[in-house]
Design an enzyme around this catalytic site. Sequence first.
Site, PDB file in Angstrom:
ATOM      1  N   ASP A 285       0.853  -1.188   0.000  1.00  0.00           N
ATOM      2  CA  ASP A 285       0.000   0.000   0.000  1.00  0.00           C
ATOM      3  C   ASP A 285       0.892   1.242   0.000  1.00  0.00           C
ATOM      4  O   ASP A 285       2.098   1.137  -0.273  1.00  0.00           O
ATOM      5  CB  ASP A 285      -0.936  -0.015   1.218  1.00  0.00           C
ATOM      6  CG  ASP A 285      -2.281   0.627   0.933  1.00  0.00           C
ATOM      7  OD1 ASP A 285      -2.324   1.869   0.816  1.00  0.00           O
ATOM      8  OD2 ASP A 285      -3.271  -0.103   0.814  1.00  0.00           O
ATOM      9  N   HIS A 338      -5.261   4.482   4.145  1.00  0.00           N
ATOM     10  CA  HIS A 338      -5.630   3.154   3.635  1.00  0.00           C
ATOM     11  C   HIS A 338      -4.704   2.060   4.146  1.00  0.00           C
ATOM     12  O   HIS A 338      -5.163   1.005   4.618  1.00  0.00           O
ATOM     13  CB  HIS A 338      -5.627   3.196   2.107  1.00  0.00           C
ATOM     14  CG  HIS A 338      -6.380   2.082   1.461  1.00  0.00           C
ATOM     15  ND1 HIS A 338      -5.766   0.930   1.031  1.00  0.00           N
ATOM     16  CD2 HIS A 338      -7.698   1.929   1.175  1.00  0.00           C
ATOM     17  CE1 HIS A 338      -6.668   0.115   0.489  1.00  0.00           C
ATOM     18  NE2 HIS A 338      -7.857   0.695   0.563  1.00  0.00           N
ATOM     19  N   SER A 504     -11.718  -3.489   0.871  1.00  0.00           N
ATOM     20  CA  SER A 504     -10.366  -3.202   1.360  1.00  0.00           C
ATOM     21  C   SER A 504     -10.208  -3.523   2.839  1.00  0.00           C
ATOM     22  O   SER A 504      -9.100  -3.842   3.287  1.00  0.00           O
ATOM     23  CB  SER A 504     -10.005  -1.735   1.118  1.00  0.00           C
ATOM     24  OG  SER A 504      -9.724  -1.493  -0.231  1.00  0.00           O
TER      25      SER A 504
END
Length: 673
Positions: A285, A338, A504
């Site tokens: 990520d 995220h 996610s």
Amino acid sequence: MDSGHQNSPSRPGDPQDLSSASADKASHPANLTLREPGQKYYVYPKDYNSKDYYNVIETEAYLKTLLGDEQVTQNKRAGEVRSWTVDLSEDDTANLLSAYHGIQEVSSDPRPHTQFERRTDSILYAAYAKEPGKDTQAIRDFLNSKVPEEERIFINELKNDAGDIVAWGSLKLTEDGLEDVESHEGLEVIEDVVQWSRALPQPDNIAHLTPFHELSDLVRKHTLGLKQAPGEWTVQKGTPKDPDAPAPEDLIVVSQPKEVKDRTQLKDFVYEKKAGEGTFIYIIDQGIAGEAKNKFGNREFPEGRIKYIQTARSKAKGQNEKEDNNEPNPSKGSPGSHGTMIAAKAAGEHYGIAKGATIISVKCMDTFVDQMEGFGDVKADILKAGLNARRGKTVVVFSGSHPNPNPATATVQDTKIRMQWFSDQGIPVVIAAGNEGTNRPEIDMIPMKLDGGILQLINVGAANWEGDKRPASHAGPKVTVYAPGTGVPTMKKDGSEMLETGTSVAAPAVGGLIAKLMARDIPPWGSFVDKQDLVFEIKKKLMSSFSYERKAGSKINIIWNGATLEDHKDAGARLPLGSGTDVKCNGLKEDTKTYITRDTLSDLIRNSYCPKWGGATGEIGMGGYLRDTLETVEIFVNGDISAEGLPPVDDCVKDMHKVLDDCDRDGGTNPMN
């Protein structure tokens, strides 16, 4: 087909939907013009020994990319790939293959076996004790004397759950040494082509065993006693500031016992104490705020349990490896953070499933190209640590995608090669299924769409709290399993709590569950699984033993960590009244032979006891009814009502009837049923 329906995973070797297109001309270099399959050729790798086996894997991936999966057949000897048979229509193509760095020779004639046998003086063997536990030190000393001194540290010892040694592996023996070992009175069988993990032994001189060739029935017979059950369970309840607070809601769902149908009656997350210990979860990520403290003031990722990798592009941009560069994007509904959010859900101290796992942040730019470079960095890190040391202990989690699944593009072919390496090595890649399911119900992006046949990926869909598929989640036969994905509590990079929605946040929960299962002494899929079948076997267990429908008829399985009602009880979890843990059915009262019928007791519960005591606090709720009759009865609840309080009236009625119905069964002990 219903878009939410789950099928069994396609087995390695089954055709997948992209492979038929991989032989299209557009997918090959411009200087090749392949026609119909023609003459058979034999392609030999430069090095086929296990030390450099990943080079063989890459060469095979190159052949399949160039020619198509169906045109490449493995030729094995002693459990290893020695060559490939391919169909070629032009000599020019054979010349092109010969120029590849991983290929030694392309020939229209097969070599005799003697020409390509290993040129070594010794090979690896495994030996099994005739009587496990007897004379083990003497046998070990004998085996030490039969292998080169520098190889002795690689000898592995396999124990059963009684602690007795049943086998020794990775024995590098010459022909003379093999003859001596075969003649030893304490050894029952010697088996070659069984290569066990050659990781350095643990301090107690016992290394974990990871055979990656098919083993004989004798091995399985010897190892049936090995412990495959989960370890000791513990409970996550409350918070440092509020001991009575519930655990994160999604974690409660993950450990929800099948006997408790209503998840809202549960307050705690029950998990194995060693969940994730000794395992590694790579998060690809934009980085993880690894030193951030959660809302309770504690590090969500304790020191020593998070490491960092960074792509070259990220380094060139001057990004800090320990920061999360994912910023909020209101136009896309993204709150940012995220990478931190994913890591916290996989293995965070408060929000995570595999609380003992080591997180490895793989920081990359927010582009698919650099994300694929991140996979390359993961591969390099695994090879540096040692494939055998990491296989069976490593999970990769990825929540990105590319919208163009056309197999003719270089991007797809490159992605396929990268994913194939992990699948071939038995390292599961867990991927978010995607959130465009409202308009396009089934998975249609890469890498998720590549799953199938010999390329095994684990795609994760998102579920809502009711147990249905979240409408925006992609679904279909390529989804392996579902996890909570609607308003899931997790951590932002500044340490505050956030509620995240989408696949996610579902994918890292599955990654954490796999790591948790890997941490068992012997994982549920067993220790004797060929590496090329390992991801497939993990998928099978996820789809059967470690997931189930939370809502009847939903046709989706939501992950479960295996915690039963008994495990909840043993761990000290708070359980709803009537869950079966405190039900004691006494039958007729011996001194007076009194009893009460179900209908009478049901009426008392509904109209007398619960209306009086429902919601009460500060006193034990006890009521005596029908005194001086044969149906005299006392109704009461054990527990600290001052701390918990009795359930409200409706819940009281439901819970007490659960107790009643558990006791009210047909039989001689209840003549007035």
